[in-house]
Design a protein around this motif. Structure first.
Motif, short mmCIF file in Angstrom:
data_model
loop_
_atom_site.label_atom_id
_atom_site.label_comp_id
_atom_site.label_asym_id
_atom_site.label_seq_id
_atom_site.Cartn_x
_atom_site.Cartn_y
_atom_site.Cartn_z
N ALA A 5 0.98 -1.10 -0.03
CA ALA A 5 -0.01 -0.07 -0.09
C ALA A 5 0.86 1.28 0.18
O ALA A 5 1.88 1.43 1.08
N ILE A 27 -3.84 -0.35 9.84
CA ILE A 27 -3.79 -1.37 8.78
C ILE A 27 -4.11 -2.66 9.20
O ILE A 27 -5.16 -3.32 8.53
N CYS A 30 -7.72 -3.16 9.81
CA CYS A 30 -8.60 -3.51 8.38
C CYS A 30 -8.54 -4.80 8.07
O CYS A 30 -9.17 -5.41 7.33
N CYS A 32 -5.82 -6.86 7.97
CA CYS A 32 -4.49 -7.24 6.98
C CYS A 32 -3.70 -7.92 8.23
O CYS A 32 -3.66 -7.52 9.34
N SER A 48 -3.62 -9.93 3.17
CA SER A 48 -4.87 -10.14 3.05
C SER A 48 -5.59 -11.06 2.35
O SER A 48 -5.20 -11.44 1.35
N ILE A 60 -8.89 0.58 3.44
CA ILE A 60 -7.85 0.97 3.92
C ILE A 60 -7.94 2.81 4.06
O ILE A 60 -7.53 3.25 5.01
#
Length: 183
Positions: A5, A27, A30, A32, A48, A60
């Protein structure tokens, strides 16, 4: 699935300051896993189970915007995409030491073709070319002060991209391959 990312506009010029430990935690919230940051400029290596990169990007961005009170822009790339981006750089980038090389990662719907048409270069100073979901840009180091690329941030399209120098791009790709090298 492994991703990188690439965040636009954090920890640059005293704006949108985010500590890497806080970025990592956000993160992880989220969903991940194996989240690692690389340098302070918004490069996050993650895994992910979400295979829809558009969906993951949106999740994100929403989390970052909410947690850090700024409008987040994230460009998400898979390991395969990063491999292609690194492999497709202009040939002279690998042999010349007199140029500064940058990769502009584009946020959809901006395309490389559209970006290249809007990015101005100065003859004899700058180069630009479309790549796989990126734009490759180079400037002669000795003429950097004359570069038209210095004016890119004033263009509307700059808000739909995040730029990394080529050395950083290579290191991010290495992080994807060898996560332990990322630290």
């Amino acid at each position: 699935m492994k991703y990188v990312a690439l965040l636009r506009g954090i920890n640059v010029g005293g704006n949108n300051i985010i500590k890497m430990v806080d970025l990592k935690a956000c993160i992880e919230k989220c969903g991940c896993t194996d989240v690692q940051t690389y340098i302070q400029s918004g490069n996050v290596i993650l895994e992910s189970s979400e295979e829809n990169s558009e969906k993951l990007t949106k999740k994100i961005e929403e989390a970052l915007s909410k947690n850090f009170s700024y409008t987040a822009l994230v460009v998400l790339k898979t390991e395969i995409q990063m491999k292609e981006i690194v492999a497709e750089v202009p040939n002279d980038w690998l042999t010349r030491s007199d140029i500064k090389c940058n990769v502009a990662f584009l946020k959809e719907p901006l395309t490389p073709r559209a970006a290249v048409s809007e990015i101005e270069v100065r003859d004899g100073v700058d180069q630009k070319c479309a790549g796989p979901e990126v734009v490759y840009m180079a400037t002669l180091i000795e003429k950097a002060s004359q570069s038209a690329l210095n004016k890119l941030n004033a263009k509307k399209i700059s808000k739909q991209m995040t730029i990394r120098n080529f050395n950083t791009t290579q290191k991010i790709y290495a992080c994807l391959l060898y996560t332990s090298r990322c630290v």
